[in-house]
Design an enzyme around this catalytic site. Structure first.
Site, short mmCIF file in Angstrom:
data_model
loop_
_atom_site.label_atom_id
_atom_site.label_comp_id
_atom_site.label_asym_id
_atom_site.label_seq_id
_atom_site.Cartn_x
_atom_site.Cartn_y
_atom_site.Cartn_z
N ASP A 306 0.85 -1.21 0.00
CA ASP A 306 0.00 0.00 0.00
C ASP A 306 0.88 1.25 0.00
O ASP A 306 0.56 2.27 0.66
CB ASP A 306 -0.99 0.00 1.17
CG ASP A 306 -2.11 1.02 0.97
OD1 ASP A 306 -2.18 1.63 -0.12
OD2 ASP A 306 -2.90 1.22 1.91
N GLY A 325 -1.87 7.68 4.17
CA GLY A 325 -1.00 6.84 3.36
C GLY A 325 0.46 7.04 3.69
O GLY A 325 0.84 8.10 4.16
N1 LIG Z 1 -3.87 3.76 2.31
C1 LIG Z 1 -4.07 5.04 2.34
O1 LIG Z 1 -4.15 5.61 3.42
N2 LIG Z 1 -4.15 5.78 1.22
C2 LIG Z 1 -4.22 5.32 -0.12
C3 LIG Z 1 -5.56 4.79 -0.48
C4 LIG Z 1 -5.89 3.48 0.16
O2 LIG Z 1 -5.09 2.53 0.12
O3 LIG Z 1 -6.98 3.31 0.70
C5 LIG Z 1 -3.81 6.44 -1.06
O4 LIG Z 1 -4.09 6.38 -2.27
O5 LIG Z 1 -3.16 7.38 -0.60
ZN LIG Z 2 -7.32 1.23 0.60
ZN LIG Z 3 -4.11 1.70 -1.29
#
Ligand SMILES: NC(=O)N[C@@H](CC(=O)O)C(=O)O
Ligand SMILES: [Zn+2]
Ligand SMILES: [Zn+2]
Length: 439
Positions: A306, A325
């Site tokens: 992620d 993220g």
């Molecule tokens: N994980 C996150 O907190 N953010 C992700 C989106 C996601 O994975 O849900 C993003 O695109 O920044």
């Molecule tokens: Zn996600």
């Molecule tokens: Zn994601």
């Protein structure tokens, strides 16, 4: 044709006696002792090091098109190669959204031009990630980029009827739906795990049930549709138990866990530093322990980063305003070593399984996650299990610097990554591709 690569005295899967491994164009040519290579071969000292199949990341955000100020396919590919990856799946929440074959084919083609890692596009499930109308999954699957995984990640496909139709459609196309499990009615305004820490810090809470209710629902929808469903970034002990239950029923469900959810908990929020904001949120230590056990037992199938780059102005602000993220590609292996290998929860075979073999199987990539044997694809990573390194955001290959591991000293280092017989990263530097051309 790239020159041969000869890795001397390496421990294949960290097991047995040291062996030489000869990699040719595309394939593993030989395994044995005192192997001879062609005169122009590049020789790498494998002593004390471990050879694994190249890692496969089912969940990465490369931000191209749209937010090239935070990451591009070029810089994200470099981060991936340095992290030991030979294939990554680039999520669809770009701008424009990857809900059409024009965007998904661009992502694939650009990845091949860069040539450091196979960048497989993820297609959106719904048009514009809006959750109301199914995207043209069939057209994207039939494109040059051959989309095999669809997700509205960043958003949950929360309407159960849309999710049901997506699952039905996906099973006839032979593709995978990956769900960002978040019931939006339970997370309005939420920025942190709902628990004592968030209560004390005055942060709006995201309950475990927001994730778990969707995991349970989607398991039942997958059962009835006879379709496979993949759960993105599992974050709670309850999700582990629900996935365990669904698998025991024979439901074709798989799940991933991120390195940060294996390592960090919501005590990190005390500083209100936006770098720790992520969806789903960092949970409690008991969840971290359950996720580790779930991964060790194979209830959770794999690790996915992620990797989510964000600009400084979107992170260095009030916690509730920070974008969720965190970076993950270059630190994933080290976090897995710290949280799983060192505590004895996984051996190196297990690392190969959760970072390469299972992810490749889940999306049906037949050229990745393969056994390290003669005739198999020359997609490998050489790891130094004893090396330690200190994470410095600005030194990472990503454009953005939002690593939650800043200044931490972590175990395990990627020494070399090889994609189809060509070295893409060696000793912390990428080898810019000649571009493998467009498939
Ligand atoms: N994980 C996150 O907190 N953010 C992700 C989106 C996601 O994975 O849900 C993003 O695109 O920044
Ligand atoms: Zn996600
Ligand atoms: Zn994601």
């Amino acid at each position: 044709m790239s020159p041969q690569v000869l890795i001397r005295n390496v421990l294949v899967y960290g097991e047995g006696a040291p062996t030489d491994v000869l990699l040719g164009d595309e394939q593993i040519l030989a395994l044995g002792t005192d192997l001879e290579a062609s005169p122009d071969a590049e020789v790498i000292d494998g002593a004390g090091r471990i050879l694994l199949p190249g890692f496969v990341d089912l969940h990465t955000h490369l931000r191209e098109p749209g937010r090239e100020d935070t990451e591009t396919i070029d810089t994200g590919s470099a981060a991936a190669a340095l992290g030991g990856y030979t294939a990554v799946f680039a999520m669809a929440n770009t701008d424009p959204v990857a809900d059409s074959v024009v965007v998904t084919d661009h992502v694939w083609r650009r990845g091949q031009e860069v040539g450091l890692v196979d960048v497989h596009p993820v297609g959106a499930v719904t048009v514009g990630l809006a959750g109301t109308q199914l995207a043209e999954m069939g057209t994207m699957a039939a494109g040059v980029g051959r989309v095999r995984m669809f997700s509205d990640d960043g958003h949950c496909v929360h309407d159960p009827l849309i999710m049901r139709r997506a699952l039905e459609y996906s099973s006839s196309l032979g593709v995978l739906i990956a769900q960002h499990a978040e019931e939006p009615r339970l997370t309005a305004g939420a920025v942190a795990h709902e628990g004592p820490t968030a209560a004390r810090l005055g942060l709006a809470g995201w309950p475990r049930a927001a994730e778990e209710s969707i995991v349970a629902r989607d398991a039942l929808l997958a059962r009835d549709a006879g379709a496979r469903v993949h759960i993105c970034h599992a974050s709670t002990a309850g999700t582990v138990e629900l996935v365990r239950w669904a698998k025991a029923q024979g439901i074709p469900i798989t799940a991933e866990v991120t390195p940060h959810h294996l390592m960090l908990d919501d005590s990190r929020l005390e500083t209100y530093d936006g770098v720790n904001r992520v969806n789903p949120p960092l949970r409690e230590r008991s969840d971290v322990e359950a996720l580790r056990r779930g991964l060790a037992e194979g209830v959770l199938d794999c690790v996915a980063t992620d990797h989510a780059p964000h600009a400084e102005q979107d992170k260095c602000c009030e916690f509730s305003q920070a974008r969720p993220g965190m970076l993950g590609l270059e630190t994933a292996l080290s976090i897995v070593v710290e949280t799983m290998v060192r505590p004895g929860l996984l051996d190196w075979r297990g690392v190969a399984k959760v970072m390469s073999e299972r992810p490749a199987e889940i999306v049906g990539l037949d050229d990745q996650g393969r056994p390290l044997e003669v005739g198999e694809p020359a997609n490998v990573v050489l790891v130094d299990p004893d090396a330690e390194w200190t994470v410095r955001g600005p030194e990472l290959a990503s454009v953005a610097h939002n690593t939650p591991y800043e200044a931490m000293t972590l175990p395990g280092k990627v020494v070399a990554t090889v994609l189809r017989g060509r070295i893409t990263a060696l000793d912390g530097a990428v080898r810019p591709g000649t571009g493998s051309g467009v498939r």
